[in-house]
Design a protein around this motif. Structure first.
Motif, PDB file in Angstrom:
ATOM      1  N   SER A  27       0.633   3.204   7.407  1.00 46.95           N
ATOM      2  CA  SER A  27      -0.002   2.139   8.184  1.00 46.95           C
ATOM      3  C   SER A  27      -1.473   2.008   7.814  1.00 46.95           C
ATOM      4  O   SER A  27      -1.993   0.901   7.659  1.00 46.95           O
ATOM      5  N   VAL A  28      -2.149   3.143   7.649  1.00 48.58           N
ATOM      6  CA  VAL A  28      -3.572   3.118   7.257  1.00 48.58           C
ATOM      7  C   VAL A  28      -3.736   2.493   5.870  1.00 48.58           C
ATOM      8  O   VAL A  28      -4.682   1.742   5.625  1.00 48.58           O
ATOM      9  N   SER A  29      -2.777   2.777   4.984  1.00 43.51           N
ATOM     10  CA  SER A  29      -2.903   2.269   3.609  1.00 43.51           C
ATOM     11  C   SER A  29      -2.883   0.743   3.549  1.00 43.51           C
ATOM     12  O   SER A  29      -3.348   0.151   2.585  1.00 43.51           O
ATOM     13  N   ASP A  30      -2.354   0.095   4.582  1.00 46.04           N
ATOM     14  CA  ASP A  30      -2.360  -1.374   4.622  1.00 46.04           C
ATOM     15  C   ASP A  30      -3.784  -1.939   4.643  1.00 46.04           C
ATOM     16  O   ASP A  30      -4.019  -3.066   4.215  1.00 46.04           O
ATOM     17  N   ASN A  31      -4.723  -1.159   5.149  1.00 44.49           N
ATOM     18  CA  ASN A  31      -6.100  -1.650   5.253  1.00 44.49           C
ATOM     19  C   ASN A  31      -6.767  -1.781   3.886  1.00 44.49           C
ATOM     20  O   ASN A  31      -7.781  -2.460   3.762  1.00 44.49           O
ATOM     21  N   PHE A  32      -6.203  -1.127   2.873  1.00 42.88           N
ATOM     22  CA  PHE A  32      -6.789  -1.226   1.532  1.00 42.88           C
ATOM     23  C   PHE A  32      -6.361  -2.510   0.816  1.00 42.88           C
ATOM     24  O   PHE A  32      -6.853  -2.817  -0.255  1.00 42.88           O
ATOM     25  N   ASN A  33      -5.421  -3.226   1.418  1.00 46.35           N
ATOM     26  CA  ASN A  33      -4.967  -4.476   0.821  1.00 46.35           C
ATOM     27  C   ASN A  33      -5.846  -5.624   1.331  1.00 46.35           C
ATOM     28  O   ASN A  33      -6.006  -5.803   2.530  1.00 46.35           O
ATOM     29  N   SER A  34      -6.446  -6.361   0.401  1.00 50.29           N
ATOM     30  CA  SER A  34      -7.240  -7.520   0.838  1.00 50.29           C
ATOM     31  C   SER A  34      -6.544  -8.784   0.354  1.00 50.29           C
ATOM     32  O   SER A  34      -6.654  -9.169  -0.804  1.00 50.29           O
ATOM     33  N   THR A  74       2.701  -5.816   1.349  1.00 48.12           N
ATOM     34  CA  THR A  74       2.427  -4.492   0.790  1.00 48.12           C
ATOM     35  C   THR A  74       3.726  -3.697   0.894  1.00 48.12           C
ATOM     36  O   THR A  74       4.745  -4.216   1.351  1.00 48.12           O
ATOM     37  N   LYS A 149       0.496  -1.137  12.903  1.00 47.19           N
ATOM     38  CA  LYS A 149      -0.055  -2.253  13.670  1.00 47.19           C
ATOM     39  C   LYS A 149       0.311  -3.598  13.035  1.00 47.19           C
ATOM     40  O   LYS A 149       0.280  -3.757  11.826  1.00 47.19           O
ATOM     41  N   PHE A 151      -0.597  -7.481  12.341  1.00 46.73           N
ATOM     42  CA  PHE A 151      -1.829  -8.261  12.350  1.00 46.73           C
ATOM     43  C   PHE A 151      -1.582  -9.707  11.969  1.00 46.73           C
ATOM     44  O   PHE A 151      -0.571 -10.055  11.371  1.00 46.73           O
ATOM     45  N   ASP A 153      -3.416 -13.763  10.981  1.00 46.01           N
ATOM     46  CA  ASP A 153      -4.563 -14.509  10.455  1.00 46.01           C
ATOM     47  C   ASP A 153      -4.126 -15.965  10.272  1.00 46.01           C
ATOM     48  O   ASP A 153      -2.981 -16.312  10.582  1.00 46.01           O
TER      49      ASP A 153
END
Lengths: 167, 103
Positions: A27-34, A74, A149, A151, A153
């Motif tokens: 789940s944390v690794s998803d934050n590295f995807n922009s 991802t 989580k 999210f 947009d």
């Protein structure tokens, strides 16, 4: 570690703790995807535009929706829910959002699409404010991960002005 | 050597228990690291899960049963007939009392 069942219990609890940790890391690794999604919507035609018997305006549109949402996916993405909303302001409400179309994208291969449709859900105003009204077309999406989580947009796209008279 | 059926029902010795616990923790953590890296690199959550599940199954097969492997350092109890031959172990009846008093 003195008996068979004690060891089985220790192994089960430890392995599930590690699995929970791995899911948290995924789940944390998803934050590295922009992500850099793109989309474009054209209003091709006003099929009809009228006042319903109860006084509310309703319009039927033909839309051409194309989008590339592949960058949202991802390794931890289960699916993406996407919907197109017409957004406009009236004296009564600061923001009206009318959903015109939605879809569920199950995989990255299906995330680049172009479709030609009439609005899937009825475009009805809460009142009689649509004549000559400018509205924005906004593509919203919710990314549903396998773990962690969710999210959301959106992309706000150039709008469209409805005609001044019913047709 | 005892037959396999008997050895699997006997318990592990002390060092075997320690080894089994360490082996379990080491194997699970190693499989988790490998599974996570493989899943992330290949972009497949399922790959991660399958590798880890295989690791858990393998670890349980290795560390849960009472393999003879874990019984290499059995406790050597004094043979009862040995005890009868030597008079010195005889005052062992008072032995525990002495130990208790020392503690």
């Amino acid at each position: 570690m003195h008996s068979f069942l004690y060891r089985a219990n220790a192994l089960l609890t430890f392995s599930i703790t590690i699995l929970a940790l791995m899911c948290a890391m995924a789940s944390v690794s998803d934050n590295f995807n922009s992500p850099s999604p793109t989309s474009e919507v054209q209003v091709l035609n006003i099929n009809w535009f009228q006042k319903k018997p109860d006084g509310d305006d309703e319009v039927s549109l033909t839309l051409n929706i194309s989008a590339n949402l592949q960058s949202l996916f991802t390794w931890n993405t289960k699916q993406v829910f996407v919907f197109l909303a017409a957004e406009y302001k009236t004296p009564k409400n600061a923001l009206n959002q009318v959903s015109l179309w939605d879809g569920i994208i199950p995989s990255k291969e299906h995330a680049k699409f172009g479709i030609h449709i009439t609005n899937k859900y009825r475009f009805i105003d809460q009142g009689s404010n649509l004549r000559g009204k400018d509205f924005n077309l906004t593509l919203h999406w919710h990314v549903m991960p396998k773990t962690g989580k969710m999210f959301a947009d959106k992309i706000v796209m150039s709008g469209y002005r409805l005609p001044k008279a019913y047709r | 050597m005892q037959p396999v059926g008997v050895t699997l029902t006997t318990m592990m010795d002390w060092q075997g228990q320690k080894l089994a616990e360490h082996l379990m923790q080491l194997m699970l953590v190693c499989f988790a690291v490998v599974a996570f890296i493989a899943g992330y690199v290949l972009g497949s959550f399922q790959t991660m899960f399958l590798i880890y599940t295989a690791g858990v199954v393998l670890t349980s097969l290795v560390t849960v049963p009472n393999w003879p492997f874990f019984n290499r350092h059995p406790l050597k109890w004094l043979d009862p007939s040995e005890a009868e031959k030597h008079p010195k172990p005889q005052p062992a009846n008072s032995g525990p009392k002495k130990k208790a008093s020392k503690k």
